[in-house]
Design a protein around this motif. Structure first.
Motif, PDB file in Angstrom:
ATOM      1  N   TYR A 241       0.839  -1.183   0.000  1.00  0.00           N
ATOM      2  CA  TYR A 241       0.000   0.000   0.000  1.00  0.00           C
ATOM      3  C   TYR A 241       0.882   1.244   0.000  1.00  0.00           C
ATOM      4  CZ  TYR A 241      -4.302  -2.496   1.355  1.00  0.00           C
ATOM      5  OH  TYR A 241      -5.401  -3.301   1.397  1.00  0.00           O
TER       6      TYR A 241
ATOM      7  N   GLN B 215       0.499   5.367   1.211  1.00  0.00           N
ATOM      8  CA  GLN B 215      -0.330   6.327   1.933  1.00  0.00           C
ATOM      9  C   GLN B 215       0.262   7.716   1.748  1.00  0.00           C
ATOM     10  OE1 GLN B 215      -0.350   5.936   6.226  1.00  0.00           O
ATOM     11  NE2 GLN B 215      -2.477   6.613   6.342  1.00  0.00           N
TER      12      GLN B 215
ATOM     13  N   ARG C 211      -3.845  11.011   4.214  1.00  0.00           N
ATOM     14  CA  ARG C 211      -4.812  10.328   3.352  1.00  0.00           C
ATOM     15  C   ARG C 211      -4.954   8.863   3.750  1.00  0.00           C
ATOM     16  NH1 ARG C 211      -7.965  13.301   0.314  1.00  0.00           N
ATOM     17  NH2 ARG C 211      -8.002  11.707  -1.316  1.00  0.00           N
ATOM     18  N   GLY C 212      -5.930   8.231   3.138  1.00  0.00           N
ATOM     19  CA  GLY C 212      -6.114   6.801   3.342  1.00  0.00           C
ATOM     20  C   GLY C 212      -5.109   5.999   2.548  1.00  0.00           C
ATOM     21  N   LEU C 213      -5.319   4.705   2.544  1.00  0.00           N
ATOM     22  CA  LEU C 213      -4.382   3.804   1.886  1.00  0.00           C
ATOM     23  C   LEU C 213      -4.808   3.493   0.459  1.00  0.00           C
ATOM     24  CD1 LEU C 213      -4.015   3.299   5.008  1.00  0.00           C
ATOM     25  CD2 LEU C 213      -3.082   1.095   4.336  1.00  0.00           C
TER      26      LEU C 213
ATOM     27  N   TYR D 208      -1.046  -6.729  -4.947  1.00  0.00           N
ATOM     28  CA  TYR D 208      -1.291  -7.813  -4.020  1.00  0.00           C
ATOM     29  C   TYR D 208      -0.895  -9.123  -4.674  1.00  0.00           C
ATOM     30  CZ  TYR D 208      -5.763  -8.895  -6.364  1.00  0.00           C
ATOM     31  OH  TYR D 208      -6.737  -9.234  -7.260  1.00  0.00           O
TER      32      TYR D 208
ATOM     33  N   GLU E 137      -2.956  -2.929  -8.995  1.00  0.00           N
ATOM     34  CA  GLU E 137      -4.220  -2.221  -8.870  1.00  0.00           C
ATOM     35  C   GLU E 137      -4.247  -0.916  -9.653  1.00  0.00           C
ATOM     36  OE1 GLU E 137      -7.264  -3.054  -7.006  1.00  0.00           O
ATOM     37  OE2 GLU E 137      -6.243  -4.883  -7.605  1.00  0.00           O
TER      38      GLU E 137
ATOM     39  N   PHE F  77       4.427   7.118   2.011  1.00  0.00           N
ATOM     40  CA  PHE F  77       4.615   6.141   3.074  1.00  0.00           C
ATOM     41  C   PHE F  77       4.131   4.802   2.537  1.00  0.00           C
ATOM     42  CE2 PHE F  77       5.697   4.936   7.133  1.00  0.00           C
ATOM     43  CZ  PHE F  77       4.661   4.425   7.904  1.00  0.00           C
TER      44      PHE F  77
ATOM     45  N   LEU G 117       3.491   0.773   2.849  1.00  0.00           N
ATOM     46  CA  LEU G 117       3.170  -0.212   3.872  1.00  0.00           C
ATOM     47  C   LEU G 117       2.984  -1.583   3.241  1.00  0.00           C
ATOM     48  CD1 LEU G 117       0.639   2.035   5.715  1.00  0.00           C
ATOM     49  CD2 LEU G 117       2.587   0.985   6.854  1.00  0.00           C
TER      50      LEU G 117
ATOM     51  N   TYR H  21      -5.958  -7.519   8.557  1.00  0.00           N
ATOM     52  CA  TYR H  21      -4.642  -7.419   7.958  1.00  0.00           C
ATOM     53  C   TYR H  21      -3.601  -7.077   9.022  1.00  0.00           C
ATOM     54  CZ  TYR H  21      -6.670  -7.242   3.239  1.00  0.00           C
ATOM     55  OH  TYR H  21      -7.318  -7.529   2.069  1.00  0.00           O
TER      56      TYR H  21
ATOM     57  N   PHE I  11       0.012  -5.275   9.409  1.00  0.00           N
ATOM     58  CA  PHE I  11       0.855  -4.340   8.671  1.00  0.00           C
ATOM     59  C   PHE I  11       2.277  -4.308   9.214  1.00  0.00           C
ATOM     60  CE2 PHE I  11      -1.776  -1.888   5.754  1.00  0.00           C
ATOM     61  CZ  PHE I  11      -3.050  -2.263   6.149  1.00  0.00           C
ATOM     62  N   GLY I  12       3.208  -4.044   8.298  1.00  0.00           N
ATOM     63  CA  GLY I  12       4.564  -3.717   8.704  1.00  0.00           C
ATOM     64  C   GLY I  12       4.602  -2.288   9.217  1.00  0.00           C
ATOM     65  N   SER I  13       5.766  -1.885   9.662  1.00  0.00           N
ATOM     66  CA  SER I  13       5.909  -0.570  10.286  1.00  0.00           C
ATOM     67  C   SER I  13       6.052   0.547   9.265  1.00  0.00           C
ATOM     68  CB  SER I  13       7.101  -0.565  11.241  1.00  0.00           C
ATOM     69  OG  SER I  13       8.261  -1.010  10.558  1.00  0.00           O
ATOM     70  N   GLY I  14       6.172   0.202   7.987  1.00  0.00           N
ATOM     71  CA  GLY I  14       6.169   1.213   6.940  1.00  0.00           C
ATOM     72  C   GLY I  14       7.541   1.747   6.580  1.00  0.00           C
TER      73      GLY I  14
ATOM     74  N   ARG J  49       9.094   5.299   4.936  1.00  0.00           N
ATOM     75  CA  ARG J  49       8.877   6.671   4.478  1.00  0.00           C
ATOM     76  C   ARG J  49       9.871   6.950   3.370  1.00  0.00           C
ATOM     77  NH1 ARG J  49       4.817   9.772   5.087  1.00  0.00           N
ATOM     78  NH2 ARG J  49       4.785   9.270   7.301  1.00  0.00           N
TER      79      ARG J  49
END
Lengths: 114, 112
Positions: free
Chosen positions: B36, B38, B42-44, B49, B59, B88, B90, B101, B103-106, B108
């Motif tokens: 993902y 972000q 904002r959203g994801l 996938y 996607e 960001f 993820l 789900y 998630f990993g820590s992301g 940046r």
């Protein structure tokens, strides 16, 4: 397009108060999920509520789902400063191509003031 | 126990440079894996996938690609980064989406 939409976009409350966030969506879902994201971090799964469930609890969290109104709410009771974060809802559904999808809202930013 | 590792945490890359972000999962087999992005506030946005080794679904058309060389490894790549690739990123996994789900820590990423 299918999307979870949270409201309010931002919420500021005092420690000890309850916080309520809402999520609306557009089409039939398999389940709806709530996540928390602390600033600059990954998302943490809070609660998943299935389409045949109406309410779930987890500690100080209470989630309701109203499939007739296509909406869900997340209630955090007796809030703490550590609850300060962004909260996202995500809806799990099958799209027109019968593919399973997860769509995210834009989140509610919650600030809990000590 | 099930964990997900994502690295690096932050990355600053010049425009036109390549990118490789790696994500690995432990404690589960044959997970669905996701990348993902972000944008700030904002959203994801789902980028890619994978439901199995070598199986990648995209996607959105973009400057990025993904690969899954092993069951529990998911890699996000770019040959030439654009400024618009900043964000960001993820990584996440799920089992049929039934239990939410993880998630990993992301990462940046700042493209300069």
């Amino acid at each position: 397009s299918q999307q979870g939409e949270e409201d309010p976009q931002a919420l500021s409350i005092q420690e000890g108060e309850n916080a309520t966030m809402n999520c609306s969506y557009k089409t039939s879902i398999n389940n709806l999920q709530w996540y928390r994201q602390n600033s600059g971090r990954g998302l943490v799964h809070l609660i998943l509520i299935r389409s045949n469930e109406r309410e779930k609890h987890s500690g100080r969290l209470r989630v309701t789902l109203d499939t007739s109104k296509k909406s869900s709410s997340l209630l955090i009771t007796a809030s703490r400063a550590a609850d300060t974060a962004s909260y996202f809802c995500a809806t799990d559904f099958y799209n027109a191509g019968n593919n399973r999808k997860l769509i995210w809202g834009l989140g509610t930013s919650l600030a809990v003031n000590p | 126990s099930q964990t997900i590792h994502q690295w690096p945490a932050t990355l600053v890359q010049p425009v036109g440079s390549p990118l490789s972000l790696e994500c690995t999962v432990e404690g589960t087999s044959n997970p669905n894996l996701y990348w993902y992005r972000q944008a700030a506030g904002r959203g994801l946005q789902l980028l890619f996938y994978s439901v199995g080794i070598g199986q990648i679904s995209s996607e959105v058309p973009q400057n990025l690609s993904a690969s899954r060389p092993q069951d529990r490894q998911f890699i996000l790549s770019s040959k030439k980064l654009l400024l618009s690739d900043s964000g960001f990123y993820l990584c996440a996994w799920s089992v049929l989406g039934e239990w939410g789900y993880t998630f990993g820590s992301g990462t940046r990423l700042t493209v300069v």
